[in-house]
Design a protein around this motif. Structure first.
Motif, PDB file in Angstrom:
ATOM      1  N   TYR A 180      48.269  57.928 116.888  1.00  0.00           N
ATOM      2  CA  TYR A 180      47.790  59.387 117.034  1.00  0.00           C
ATOM      3  C   TYR A 180      46.529  59.007 117.866  1.00  0.00           C
ATOM      4  CZ  TYR A 180      46.187  63.904 115.945  1.00  0.00           C
ATOM      5  OH  TYR A 180      45.549  65.171 116.198  1.00  0.00           O
ATOM      6  N   ALA A 181      46.494  59.865 118.997  1.00  0.00           N
ATOM      7  CA  ALA A 181      45.468  59.731 119.951  1.00  0.00           C
ATOM      8  C   ALA A 181      45.017  60.950 120.251  1.00  0.00           C
ATOM      9  CB  ALA A 181      45.937  58.990 121.127  1.00  0.00           C
ATOM     10  N   THR A 182      43.620  61.231 120.360  1.00  0.00           N
ATOM     11  CA  THR A 182      42.954  62.374 120.656  1.00  0.00           C
ATOM     12  C   THR A 182      42.895  62.662 122.130  1.00  0.00           C
ATOM     13  OG1 THR A 182      40.814  61.489 120.878  1.00  0.00           O
ATOM     14  CG2 THR A 182      41.622  62.367 118.483  1.00  0.00           C
ATOM     15  N   LYS A 183      42.587  63.736 122.473  1.00  0.00           N
ATOM     16  CA  LYS A 183      42.617  64.273 123.986  1.00  0.00           C
ATOM     17  C   LYS A 183      41.695  63.333 124.646  1.00  0.00           C
ATOM     18  CE  LYS A 183      44.453  68.743 124.007  1.00  0.00           C
ATOM     19  NZ  LYS A 183      44.035  70.299 124.401  1.00  0.00           N
ATOM     20  N   ASP A 184      40.509  63.048 123.818  1.00  0.00           N
ATOM     21  CA  ASP A 184      39.370  62.322 124.516  1.00  0.00           C
ATOM     22  C   ASP A 184      39.889  60.636 124.729  1.00  0.00           C
ATOM     23  OD1 ASP A 184      37.539  64.087 124.528  1.00  0.00           O
ATOM     24  OD2 ASP A 184      36.466  63.462 122.690  1.00  0.00           O
ATOM     25  N   GLU A 185      40.792  60.329 123.899  1.00  0.00           N
ATOM     26  CA  GLU A 185      41.648  59.007 124.163  1.00  0.00           C
ATOM     27  C   GLU A 185      42.655  58.985 124.882  1.00  0.00           C
ATOM     28  OE1 GLU A 185      40.862  56.877 119.913  1.00  0.00           O
ATOM     29  OE2 GLU A 185      42.047  58.827 119.677  1.00  0.00           O
ATOM     30  N   GLY A 186      43.032  60.181 125.546  1.00  0.00           N
ATOM     31  CA  GLY A 186      44.257  60.118 126.345  1.00  0.00           C
ATOM     32  C   GLY A 186      45.266  60.596 125.756  1.00  0.00           C
ATOM     33  N   MET A 215      43.194  67.146 115.863  1.00  0.00           N
ATOM     34  CA  MET A 215      42.951  67.153 114.660  1.00  0.00           C
ATOM     35  C   MET A 215      41.481  66.616 114.204  1.00  0.00           C
ATOM     36  SD  MET A 215      46.074  65.907 112.277  1.00  0.00           S
ATOM     37  CE  MET A 215      47.724  66.775 112.234  1.00  0.00           C
ATOM     38  N   ALA A 216      40.840  67.080 113.253  1.00  0.00           N
ATOM     39  CA  ALA A 216      39.525  66.483 112.842  1.00  0.00           C
ATOM     40  C   ALA A 216      39.675  65.231 112.368  1.00  0.00           C
ATOM     41  CB  ALA A 216      38.893  67.292 111.750  1.00  0.00           C
ATOM     42  N   PRO A 217      38.702  64.056 112.309  1.00  0.00           N
ATOM     43  CA  PRO A 217      38.970  62.974 112.085  1.00  0.00           C
ATOM     44  C   PRO A 217      39.616  62.622 110.651  1.00  0.00           C
ATOM     45  CG  PRO A 217      36.845  63.016 113.349  1.00  0.00           C
ATOM     46  CD  PRO A 217      37.380  64.242 112.966  1.00  0.00           C
ATOM     47  N   ALA A 218      38.937  63.190 109.731  1.00  0.00           N
ATOM     48  CA  ALA A 218      39.440  63.124 108.318  1.00  0.00           C
ATOM     49  C   ALA A 218      41.328  63.434 108.239  1.00  0.00           C
ATOM     50  CB  ALA A 218      38.757  63.893 107.232  1.00  0.00           C
ATOM     51  N   ASP A 219      41.404  64.683 108.956  1.00  0.00           N
ATOM     52  CA  ASP A 219      42.793  65.216 108.806  1.00  0.00           C
ATOM     53  C   ASP A 219      43.740  64.081 109.702  1.00  0.00           C
ATOM     54  OD1 ASP A 219      42.422  67.459 107.623  1.00  0.00           O
ATOM     55  OD2 ASP A 219      41.775  68.543 109.596  1.00  0.00           O
ATOM     56  N   GLN A 220      43.223  63.433 110.529  1.00  0.00           N
ATOM     57  CA  GLN A 220      43.878  62.408 111.325  1.00  0.00           C
ATOM     58  C   GLN A 220      44.250  61.128 110.301  1.00  0.00           C
ATOM     59  OE1 GLN A 220      42.094  61.386 115.204  1.00  0.00           O
ATOM     60  NE2 GLN A 220      41.243  63.042 115.095  1.00  0.00           N
ATOM     61  N   ALA A 221      43.261  60.818 109.604  1.00  0.00           N
ATOM     62  CA  ALA A 221      43.215  59.580 108.640  1.00  0.00           C
ATOM     63  C   ALA A 221      44.390  60.018 107.631  1.00  0.00           C
ATOM     64  CB  ALA A 221      42.104  59.283 108.137  1.00  0.00           C
ATOM     65  N   PHE A 222      44.268  61.367 107.185  1.00  0.00           N
ATOM     66  CA  PHE A 222      45.212  61.809 106.126  1.00  0.00           C
ATOM     67  C   PHE A 222      46.631  61.990 106.529  1.00  0.00           C
ATOM     68  CE2 PHE A 222      46.272  65.685 103.360  1.00  0.00           C
ATOM     69  CZ  PHE A 222      46.781  64.746 102.085  1.00  0.00           C
ATOM     70  N   PHE A 223      46.875  62.297 107.775  1.00  0.00           N
ATOM     71  CA  PHE A 223      48.140  62.037 108.566  1.00  0.00           C
ATOM     72  C   PHE A 223      48.951  61.067 108.538  1.00  0.00           C
ATOM     73  CE2 PHE A 223      51.025  61.473 112.002  1.00  0.00           C
ATOM     74  CZ  PHE A 223      51.914  62.588 111.686  1.00  0.00           C
ATOM     75  N   LEU A 224      48.019  60.150 108.947  1.00  0.00           N
ATOM     76  CA  LEU A 224      48.266  58.660 109.269  1.00  0.00           C
ATOM     77  C   LEU A 224      48.613  57.978 107.724  1.00  0.00           C
ATOM     78  CD1 LEU A 224      46.113  57.535 112.265  1.00  0.00           C
ATOM     79  CD2 LEU A 224      48.614  57.792 112.285  1.00  0.00           C
ATOM     80  N   THR A 225      47.828  58.078 106.831  1.00  0.00           N
ATOM     81  CA  THR A 225      48.215  57.404 105.339  1.00  0.00           C
ATOM     82  C   THR A 225      49.322  58.139 104.863  1.00  0.00           C
ATOM     83  OG1 THR A 225      46.595  59.030 104.601  1.00  0.00           O
ATOM     84  CG2 THR A 225      45.659  56.885 105.239  1.00  0.00           C
ATOM     85  N   SER A 226      49.325  59.390 105.136  1.00  0.00           N
ATOM     86  CA  SER A 226      50.416  60.161 104.354  1.00  0.00           C
ATOM     87  C   SER A 226      51.760  59.549 105.281  1.00  0.00           C
ATOM     88  CB  SER A 226      50.620  61.563 104.674  1.00  0.00           C
ATOM     89  OG  SER A 226      49.473  62.308 104.160  1.00  0.00           O
ATOM     90  N   ALA A 227      51.847  59.397 106.526  1.00  0.00           N
ATOM     91  CA  ALA A 227      53.044  58.758 107.251  1.00  0.00           C
ATOM     92  C   ALA A 227      53.412  57.345 106.675  1.00  0.00           C
ATOM     93  CB  ALA A 227      52.768  58.720 108.639  1.00  0.00           C
TER      94      ALA A 227
END
Length: 298
Positions: A129-135, A140-152
């Motif tokens: 999962y990469a944000t627009k700043d990372e290309g 998603m907000a940082p906490a939501d990104q982590a939540f998505f990845l851990t859920s997956a």
């Protein structure tokens, strides 16, 4: 055969694993991608979940849920008191939605991951999962990104062979993703944006990955920076580091931007676990521009 076994077998014959990104959104057609995937037959696929996950975030889904009800309240021929009561009910529904979100998201993630796995077939699948700043395309907000990845990573019948740890997340959130990966026996890939091609900088990158117990260190390097160094010198430096950290950390290199013919050819002999190229011009990403056909590798 698991991924680590494959890369070691390929390393013995001085060959990297061919990997392609899959950055398909909700409006993209998966069948053409799958067809081309079968034609080019790479070894692995990086699922860029940022291309689709945001369209199923809690904000988006709640907006869809509330759209009809909220508009009806505003447009209805109702007293101010009745409107206030109905909006209070809508707020209560929102609180209930938030309370139920973890189970709702688990179902959403299960469907998205299942679709991704069915698309790539029996190839290795990496989660990213990469944000627009990372290309990437994620917002998603940082906490939501982590939540998505851990859920997956908690999905039953674990579909992933490795996960890219988002380098922009704070230490606590990164830790949660690593813990979920460890529990699921999924390898972690620690990414370092390379800003200095010196032995000291690259050694620190390897040490960082080792500290976190990662299986791989991913050196993210732009084509422009690569053009500023002697490729033979860089290969020698990387070989030295791989000898030093043998059986501790494996090397991945993500070369971003448009690579020259010389850079493409050099990448084939770089001591890297896998080479990432777009499946075709149609499936380029903001980071990966060079394609499989450019290198003629099937």
């Amino acid at each position: 055969m698991d991924f680590l076994t494959q890369i070691k077998e390929k390393a013995a014959i001085n060959q990297a694993t061919l990997t392609v990104p899959m950055a398909l959104g909700p409006n993209d057609k998966f069948t053409p991608f799958k067809t081309l995937l079968n034609e080019e037959n790479p070894d692995a696929v990086i699922w860029q979940a940022d291309a689709i996950a945001d369209d199923f975030s809690k904000e988006v889904i709640w907006d869809q849920v509330k759209a009809g009800g909220g508009q009806a309240v505003d447009d209805g021929d109702l007293s101010a008191m009745k409107k206030a009561a109905m909006k209070a009910e809508l707020e209560q529904a929102h609180q209930e939605f938030l309370a139920n979100w973890p189970s709702i998201q688990a179902q959403v993630v299960q469907e998205l991951a299942t679709n991704a796995k069915e698309t790539v077939g029996d190839r290795f699948l990496f989660l990213a999962y990469a944000t627009k700043d990372e290309g990437g395309q994620g917002e998603m907000a940082p906490a939501d990104q982590a939540f998505f990845l851990t859920s997956a990573l908690k999905l039953s019948g674990q579909p992933f062979d490795a996960v890219f740890i988002p380098s922009h997340l704070d230490e606590n959130l990164q830790g949660k993703v690593r813990d979920a990966a460890a529990a699921a026996h999924v390898a972690c890939i620690e990414t370092v944006q390379v800003s200095d091609l010196t032995a000291a900088f690259l050694t620190e990158a390897f040490e960082q990955a080792l500290t976190f117990g990662a299986t791989f260190v991913n050196l993210e390097l732009s084509a422009d920076m690569l053009a500023q160094v002697d490729l033979a010198d860089l290969e020698a430096l990387l070989t030295t580091l791989l000898d030093k950290y043998k059986d501790q950390v494996e090397l991945v290199m993500t070369l971003t931007g448009q690579l020259s013919k010389d850079q493409l050819e050099a990448w084939l002999i770089f001591p890297s676990v896998f080479v990432t190229l777009a499946l075709s011009d149609r499936y380029q990403t903001p980071m990966i521009h060079s394609t499989v056909k450019e290198i003629g590798w099937h």
